[in-house]
Design a protein around this motif. Sequence first.
Motif, mmCIF file in Angstrom:
data_model
loop_
_atom_site.group_PDB
_atom_site.id
_atom_site.type_symbol
_atom_site.label_atom_id
_atom_site.label_comp_id
_atom_site.label_asym_id
_atom_site.label_seq_id
_atom_site.Cartn_x
_atom_site.Cartn_y
_atom_site.Cartn_z
ATOM 1 N N CYS A 144 91.237 60.542 7.772
ATOM 2 C CA CYS A 144 90.404 61.194 8.780
ATOM 3 C C CYS A 144 88.960 61.327 8.317
ATOM 4 O O CYS A 144 88.693 61.921 7.264
ATOM 5 C CB CYS A 144 90.937 62.586 9.104
ATOM 6 N N HIS A 145 88.050 60.800 9.122
ATOM 7 C CA HIS A 145 86.641 61.061 8.873
ATOM 8 C C HIS A 145 86.362 62.533 9.170
ATOM 9 O O HIS A 145 86.894 63.113 10.118
ATOM 10 C CB HIS A 145 85.765 60.174 9.748
ATOM 11 N N ALA A 146 85.533 63.169 8.350
ATOM 12 C CA ALA A 146 85.196 64.576 8.550
ATOM 13 C C ALA A 146 83.863 64.894 7.888
ATOM 14 O O ALA A 146 83.463 64.245 6.915
ATOM 15 C CB ALA A 146 86.289 65.480 7.963
ATOM 16 N N THR A 147 83.181 65.886 8.430
ATOM 17 C CA THR A 147 82.008 66.479 7.799
ATOM 18 C C THR A 147 82.298 67.956 7.599
ATOM 19 O O THR A 147 82.539 68.681 8.571
ATOM 20 C CB THR A 147 80.750 66.300 8.673
ATOM 21 N N PRO A 183 95.682 53.831 9.542
ATOM 22 C CA PRO A 183 95.144 54.381 10.794
ATOM 23 C C PRO A 183 94.049 55.402 10.492
ATOM 24 O O PRO A 183 94.148 56.174 9.536
ATOM 25 C CB PRO A 183 96.360 55.042 11.452
ATOM 26 N N ILE A 184 93.010 55.403 11.311
ATOM 27 C CA ILE A 184 91.841 56.254 11.081
ATOM 28 C C ILE A 184 91.762 57.318 12.169
ATOM 29 O O ILE A 184 91.870 57.029 13.359
ATOM 30 C CB ILE A 184 90.542 55.420 11.066
ATOM 31 N N GLY A 185 91.556 58.555 11.729
ATOM 32 C CA GLY A 185 91.436 59.664 12.658
ATOM 33 C C GLY A 185 90.146 60.433 12.446
ATOM 34 O O GLY A 185 89.249 59.997 11.714
ATOM 35 N N TYR A 186 90.066 61.599 13.087
ATOM 36 C CA TYR A 186 88.858 62.413 13.021
ATOM 37 C C TYR A 186 89.233 63.882 12.961
ATOM 38 O O TYR A 186 90.033 64.368 13.764
ATOM 39 C CB TYR A 186 87.978 62.164 14.246
ATOM 40 N N SER A 187 88.672 64.582 11.984
ATOM 41 C CA SER A 187 88.838 66.028 11.871
ATOM 42 C C SER A 187 87.477 66.666 12.093
ATOM 43 O O SER A 187 86.564 66.483 11.274
ATOM 44 C CB SER A 187 89.394 66.396 10.485
ATOM 45 N N GLY A 188 87.329 67.368 13.203
ATOM 46 C CA GLY A 188 86.011 67.863 13.591
ATOM 47 C C GLY A 188 85.835 69.351 13.350
ATOM 48 O O GLY A 188 86.765 70.134 13.554
ATOM 49 N N HIS A 189 84.630 69.736 12.928
ATOM 50 C CA HIS A 189 84.310 71.151 12.713
ATOM 51 C C HIS A 189 83.047 71.535 13.469
ATOM 52 O O HIS A 189 82.389 72.517 13.136
ATOM 53 C CB HIS A 189 84.120 71.427 11.209
#
Length: 314
Positions: free
Chosen positions: A180-183, A209-215
Amino acid sequence: MSTNRLRTLGEKTVGPGHPVYVTGEIGINHNGELENAFALIDAAAEAGCDAVKFQKRTPEVCTPRDQWDVERDTPWGRMTYIDYRHRVEFDEDGYRAIDEHCAKRGIDWFASPWDVESVAFLEKFGVPAYKVASASLTDDELLRAMRATGRTVILSTGMSTPKQIRHAVEVLGSANIVLCHATSTYPAQAGELNLRMIHTLEREFPNVPIGYSGHETGLQTSLAAVALGACFVERHITLDRAMWGSDQAASVEPGGLQRLVRDIRTIEDSLGDGVKKVYESELKPMEKLRRVKGVVAEAEEAGADGADREPAAV
């Protein structure tokens, strides 16, 4: 479609060609109250999330020793930091109740263990996956403990360099992870989200597989992540962003969560397969609105009517 980019989370498949797996990150936004946890589970289930996620810590392991006796103000009065860390953790009975409530609502749950002891604790519940928090990406011992369970591991990449990410993938093995891409800023600013990293990770790890963790605050950027190809999306959720707690302000309230899941489903339905076609629904508008068929259209019709004819001289 190749299966090397597909992963199993419970009874669902995560990866290209499958519905985006949406996780409501409860974390510690329950503030140690089971009633809050149940309400957040209900909100996620009603919104159509696939899972909710918690965080599990052994306070004596995860809290620096020099902070144990530091006092702080909390909703339960002034207490030491180590007492506070215990106050917001659920014990085995608490997680049994959470497990039963999730089963009743038809939604999966899993957690981010922050130490090896917490992995052993969570193994009692047969969770479908583990999540590596961005802060734990460099903890090789913890990564190995998660890998040893054989469960799918979701790895967030915030606050990490490309070399650190590659090393973590090597430790976990690429065959059973979701990346997971994340900032890791709370809340993260749009200018630092760098959503094109989703494509960078796809190129760097073609079998993952690529995901996204958003803040971040708002929903637009998480939806953009889906449009860019994220097959897993995680957002912190809260009952009220004004509640006490460090993660509440960067979280999505129940109404926003419903809109997020709704719009993710609309976006994935609209992306299609990338092959241009004339839809049956376009035929009547084409007949009504297209004044000139065009040379290409006539040539295609001639080919369909008489494929054996000699081509016309030019």
